[in-house]
Design a protein around this motif. Structure first.
Motif, PDB file in Angstrom:
ATOM      1  N   ASP A 161      -3.061   5.592  -0.806  1.00  0.00           N
ATOM      2  CA  ASP A 161      -4.032   4.542  -0.522  1.00  0.00           C
ATOM      3  C   ASP A 161      -4.548   4.646   0.905  1.00  0.00           C
ATOM      4  N   LEU A 206      -9.172  -3.367   4.513  1.00  0.00           N
ATOM      5  CA  LEU A 206      -8.602  -3.035   3.213  1.00  0.00           C
ATOM      6  C   LEU A 206      -8.800  -4.135   2.179  1.00  0.00           C
ATOM      7  N   PHE A 262       0.837  -1.200   0.000  1.00  0.00           N
ATOM      8  CA  PHE A 262       0.000   0.000   0.000  1.00  0.00           C
ATOM      9  C   PHE A 262       0.868   1.245   0.000  1.00  0.00           C
TER      10      PHE A 262
END
Length: 257
Positions: free
Chosen positions: A121, A246, A53
């Motif tokens: 992100d 996530l 990420f």
């Protein structure tokens, strides 16, 4: 990763809190001074980066112009005395204190957190955002004992709704306030000054206000009992929940897509 953020509305049914699009996921680490927020945020940032990420761990952004002068005034000329006894350094106007602090907080949300969410992100805020509401609730409840904490919190939520970036997940590091204070003193940060009697007197009220605030956001806040656990153990627990948020599979305890 989810592009929609249902938790980004601070009041159900309201369109406030979405002044600009949010593409990233906002995570905050909450807790008292000395609870270990900065350490935990750093761990989470490194772990998420290891999962691929694009992560930014943030504290505060730049404070130019008027907002910078306001911030310096709040730090250098606090309405509440930071050392010794005697309560307040000057006659205390809780409403003025709250207004000034929320003006600074609005700057952070609009000019720092939102742009960071558009560029990454995941954005991890290492000092919490509910802590500011808790501080405001604590000082307002001192000067307005005739109003319930819930009513005061409703008023605060209404004030911040137009700009408040509600986290997609907030992790409340649950540390008893006497232990948190001792940790802050040992670390030499977070107001951990042994001679700060006023801070010591304030902490129980701040702790109670903080718990009242986080309880008002059960869909967002995840309480994490810390006590004397090692930081890695606490980070493991948070990481599992965060990776699930996530959309990363953690079957068998090993993260994997």
């Amino acid at each position: 990763m989810a592009a929609d953020h249902p938790s980004s509305l601070i009041t159900a049914g309201s369109t406030a809190g979405r002044l600009r699009p949010r593409s990233g996921v906002l995570v905050t680490v909450e807790g008292l001074w000395g609870a270990g927020k900065t350490t935990m945020a750093g761990q989470l940032g490194r772990r998420l980066a290891g999962q691929g990420f694009d992560v930014e761990v943030v504290h505060y952004g730049p404070l130019p112009g008027v907002v910078g002068r306001l911030s310096r005034w709040l730090e250098r000329e606090p309405l509440r005395a930071r050392t010794g006894t005697g309560g307040f350094r000057h006659p205390h106007h809780a409403t003025v204190d709250v207004f000034a602090r929320l003006c600074r907080e609005a700057w952070h949300h609009n000019h720092f957190y939102r742009p960071a969410l558009e560029a990454h992100d995941v954005v991890v805020v290492d000092h919490g955002v509910y802590s500011k509401l808790a501080y405001c609730l604590a000082i307002l409840s001192e000067t307005r004992p005739d109003v319930t904490g819930s009513a005061l919190l409703d008023q605060l939520r209404g004030c911040v709704a137009p700009w408040f970036c509600v986290p997609d997940r907030a992790y409340f590091l649950d540390v008893p306030w006497p232990l948190a204070r001792e940790r802050a003193i040992l670390r030499g940060r977070g107001g951990g000054v042994p001679g700060s009697v006023e801070r010591l007197l304030f902490l129980p009220r701040f702790d109670a206000a903080y718990r009242h605030v986080v309880a008002a956001f059960p869909d967002v806040v995840v309480p994490v009992v810390v006590d004397l656990r090692e930081a890695d153990d606490v980070a493991d627990e948070i990481e599992q929940d965060l990776l699930a948020l996530l959309g990363v599979s953690t079957v068998g305890g090993d993260p994997g897509v």
